[in-house]
Every structure is written in C-alpha cells, then in structure tokens.
Design an enzyme around this catalytic site. Structure first.
Site, PDB file in Angstrom:
ATOM      1  N   SER A 192       0.761  -1.309  -0.014  1.00 24.72           N
ATOM      2  CA  SER A 192      -0.010  -0.270   0.110  1.00 24.72           C
ATOM      3  C   SER A 192       0.713   1.166  -0.196  1.00 24.72           C
ATOM      4  O   SER A 192       0.447   2.128   0.597  1.00 24.72           O
ATOM      5  CB  SER A 192      -1.035  -0.043   1.018  1.00 24.72           C
ATOM      6  OG  SER A 192      -1.737  -1.002   1.051  1.00 24.72           O
ATOM      7  N   ARG A 193       1.910   1.137  -0.311  1.00 27.26           N
ATOM      8  CA  ARG A 193       2.863   2.358  -0.451  1.00 27.26           C
ATOM      9  C   ARG A 193       3.374   2.902   0.969  1.00 27.26           C
ATOM     10  O   ARG A 193       3.822   3.959   0.861  1.00 27.26           O
ATOM     11  CB  ARG A 193       2.359   3.326  -1.535  1.00 27.26           C
ATOM     12  CG  ARG A 193       2.333   2.962  -2.962  1.00 27.26           C
ATOM     13  CD  ARG A 193       3.785   2.535  -3.452  1.00 27.26           C
ATOM     14  NE  ARG A 193       3.579   2.501  -4.826  1.00 27.26           N
ATOM     15  CZ  ARG A 193       3.414   1.324  -5.584  1.00 27.26           C
ATOM     16  NH1 ARG A 193       3.372   0.038  -4.881  1.00 27.26           N
ATOM     17  NH2 ARG A 193       3.388   0.768  -6.650  1.00 27.26           N
ATOM     18  N   LEU A 194       2.955   2.085   1.877  1.00 28.88           N
ATOM     19  CA  LEU A 194       3.275   2.545   3.436  1.00 28.88           C
ATOM     20  C   LEU A 194       4.733   1.981   3.571  1.00 28.88           C
ATOM     21  O   LEU A 194       5.114   1.281   4.351  1.00 28.88           O
ATOM     22  CB  LEU A 194       2.544   1.936   4.368  1.00 28.88           C
ATOM     23  CG  LEU A 194       1.212   2.709   4.034  1.00 28.88           C
ATOM     24  CD1 LEU A 194       0.124   2.194   5.179  1.00 28.88           C
ATOM     25  CD2 LEU A 194       1.123   4.233   4.149  1.00 28.88           C
TER      26      LEU A 194
END
Length: 215
Positions: A192-194
C-alpha cells in the site's frame, strides 16, 4: 508505436520490513549487512550505484559508477579526474549515492562530501585492474568529444605498443574518490506504498541519530 499505460505499472512490495529496533547503531554496519544480503541474492552488480553531482552553476548530473571499497571512512569509487563528474566534484564536493536492489525491494540513499583517496590507494587498485582496463584509462579523455571510435582504437593500439613488456602505470588523471557520509537512508518497500524508511543523520558529536521517516 504501442502506447504503454505507465499508470498501470504497479508493484505491491511484500518482501520485508524495517524498524528502528531492527537496525544497527552504525549506518556503515547496517549497509554492510544489506550489501552482503544483496550479494547473497546474486543480484547483478550489487555494487552499482547512482552518483549525483552538481555543477558550479547548480545543474545536477548523474551516472552509474561501481563501489570498490567500503570502510568506516566512506564509499570509494574510481574514475578519470578530468571527466565531467571529476570537475563537478572538485568544484562542489557535495554529492549523493543511491543503491537500488529491486529484487529485494530495497533502496539506500547516501549524502555526504567527496574527497580524493591517497595516491597509494589509487595505485594499489589500479595495479589489480585487468590490463585492458589499465590501457583504457590512458586511451580515454573521458567526457570529451571524440571524432570516431576508430580514433579510440588507434590510441589503444599506440598505448598497447608503448607499454608492451612492462607494467602499465596509473595515469595521473585517474584515481579514487571517497564519499564521506553525513546522511544515510534505508528504504524497504511495503504494501500500500506505506514503505519503511529509516534515516541516520550524523550529529556534531560524531554520533548517528536514527529516525523513522514517513513514506
């Protein structure tokens, strides 16, 4: 020409995680750990690094060079002192290195200042280079316009003849640079691009401050 949907090129990173509690106190030690893991993963040229320099008038330029030595003082690579990057580093010693190991979903950014290595270190490394590479260091006026490849080939033949039967000496215009780091950031891809980002910043006391950054 077929249109490529760049917006659809997405990767969900799932191969690892990174936390402040995971890393070693020294970023050089942490880099050693990551680098050894990249080597063990049989990544093609894990020592390839993106070197960014800045001209005196503020124009950045970048290229890939190869890390040849890493120790407590910094990251060392070798090149022609008269190249574009050589002139830029002489004029502005601030530079940045980036390693990207896509197979491990990892990136390392290193900021610092550039210094030339001792002449003996350059001599020692030059002596173990393949002979063809040694000759090439004499042939190339790196970054300068050349009329044709044939010009390079003729120069190569001339230097091969000149050094026949003897060791090739290191040319004075070729040698090593060391980037002495003051900031090193480790990036681990996450879902999630975290992404996980852990930064080391060198303090005036000489110790490293370790912090998590927002992705």
């Amino acid at each position: 020409m077929n249109k490529v949907d760049l917006a659809a090129l997405r990767e969900n990173y799932t191969k690892g995680s990174l936390d402040v509690s995971d890393v070693l106190p020294s970023p050089i030690q942490e880099f050693h750990k990551w680098f050894n893991q990249a080597v063990d993963s049989q990544i093609l040229e894990p020592n390839a690094m993106h070197l960014c320099t800045v001209s005196p008038d503020g124009k950045p330029s970048a290229r890939i060079v190869l890390l040849k030595t890493l120790d407590a003082t910094g990251f060392t690579f070798y090149t022609n002192y008269q190249s574009r990057k050589g002139h830029e580093m002489d004029a502005n010693p601030n530079a940045c290195l980036t390693f990207f190991w896509g197979e491990l979903e990892r990136q390392v950014r290193i900021e610092g200042t550039i210094e030339k290595v001792d002449a003996k270190d350059s001599d020692d490394y030059f002596a173990v280079r393949p002979r063809g590479s040694q000759i090439g260091a004499w042939v190339s006026n790196q970054s300068q316009v050349v009329e044709s490849r044939e010009v390079l080939i003729e120069k190569e033949k001339a230097f091969i003849a000149q050094f026949e039967g003897q060791e090739v000496p290191r040319p004075a215009h070729w040698g090593g640079y060391r980037l002495v780091p003051n900031y090193i950031e480790f990036w681990q891809g996450r879902p999630s691009r975290l992404h996980d980002r852990i930064a080391y910043t060198l303090e005036e006391s000489g110790s490293w401050k370790i912090e998590r950054l927002s992705p």
